[in-house]
Motif scaffolding. Sequence first.
Motif, PDB file in Angstrom:
ATOM      1  N   PRO A  23       0.816  -1.212   0.000  1.00 55.05           N
ATOM      2  CA  PRO A  23       0.000   0.000   0.000  1.00 55.05           C
ATOM      3  C   PRO A  23       0.853   1.268   0.000  1.00 55.05           C
ATOM      4  O   PRO A  23       1.926   1.297   0.582  1.00 55.05           O
ATOM      5  CB  PRO A  23      -0.808  -0.120   1.306  1.00 55.05           C
ATOM      6  N   ASN A  24       0.364   2.260  -0.708  1.00 53.41           N
ATOM      7  CA  ASN A  24       0.988   3.581  -0.754  1.00 53.41           C
ATOM      8  C   ASN A  24       2.430   3.510  -1.259  1.00 53.41           C
ATOM      9  O   ASN A  24       3.286   4.250  -0.811  1.00 53.41           O
ATOM     10  CB  ASN A  24       0.934   4.242   0.624  1.00 53.41           C
ATOM     11  N   ARG A  25       2.713   2.618  -2.184  1.00 55.09           N
ATOM     12  CA  ARG A  25       4.045   2.477  -2.769  1.00 55.09           C
ATOM     13  C   ARG A  25       3.995   2.977  -4.200  1.00 55.09           C
ATOM     14  O   ARG A  25       3.225   2.508  -5.010  1.00 55.09           O
ATOM     15  CB  ARG A  25       4.467   1.017  -2.716  1.00 55.09           C
TER      16      ARG A  25
ATOM     17  N   THR B   8       1.729   8.810  -6.833  1.00 53.06           N
ATOM     18  CA  THR B   8       1.552   9.124  -5.419  1.00 53.06           C
ATOM     19  C   THR B   8       2.165   8.017  -4.574  1.00 53.06           C
ATOM     20  O   THR B   8       2.256   6.873  -4.999  1.00 53.06           O
ATOM     21  CB  THR B   8       0.055   9.257  -5.068  1.00 53.06           C
ATOM     22  N   GLY B   9       2.593   8.377  -3.410  1.00 49.42           N
ATOM     23  CA  GLY B   9       3.214   7.411  -2.514  1.00 49.42           C
ATOM     24  C   GLY B   9       4.716   7.605  -2.477  1.00 49.42           C
ATOM     25  O   GLY B   9       5.285   8.444  -3.158  1.00 49.42           O
ATOM     26  N   ARG B  10       5.359   6.782  -1.696  1.00 49.76           N
ATOM     27  CA  ARG B  10       6.814   6.893  -1.592  1.00 49.76           C
ATOM     28  C   ARG B  10       7.453   5.730  -2.343  1.00 49.76           C
ATOM     29  O   ARG B  10       6.879   4.661  -2.485  1.00 49.76           O
ATOM     30  CB  ARG B  10       7.251   6.905  -0.137  1.00 49.76           C
TER      31      ARG B  10
END
Length: 141
Positions: free
Chosen positions: A24-26, A90-92
């Motif tokens: 998630p969030n990658r 989006t995300g890191r």
Amino acid sequence: MTIHQPITAFIDARAVDAPVHYRPNRAERAFELHPAVFGMLAASFALFMLALGVAFMNPTLIVPFGICAAYLLMFFGVPLVVARTVPGTTGRFQSWAEFMAEGVETGSGHLTGAQALAQIMTVPAVLVGFAVTVAIVRAAV
């Protein structure tokens, strides 16, 4: 060694999808590898050219080495330009420690970070070793 399998084993076999690891969030990178791997490749080819350039330094080789340097700049510069044109995500991004721990999915299956680095860096390491060996032999003669 190989083991003989009857044709019925292949007829009855089913294709199974590889498990997908959801992070998630990658954010995804353009080439799905850490930029440090790209830097290691560029550095190894630059070391190859540097070792051969130092070993065979001669004014008549300026043009051939200039052509090789321009080729290497294009070889590594064009993918950098392409990677920068990818729309923002989006995300890191995955860190180096995460890359080494999680590894990468390839067409032949999952590889750990160390296995992926071994596959990617084998040929460049051999080339650098060859160039250094040639430079040592040239210096000894």
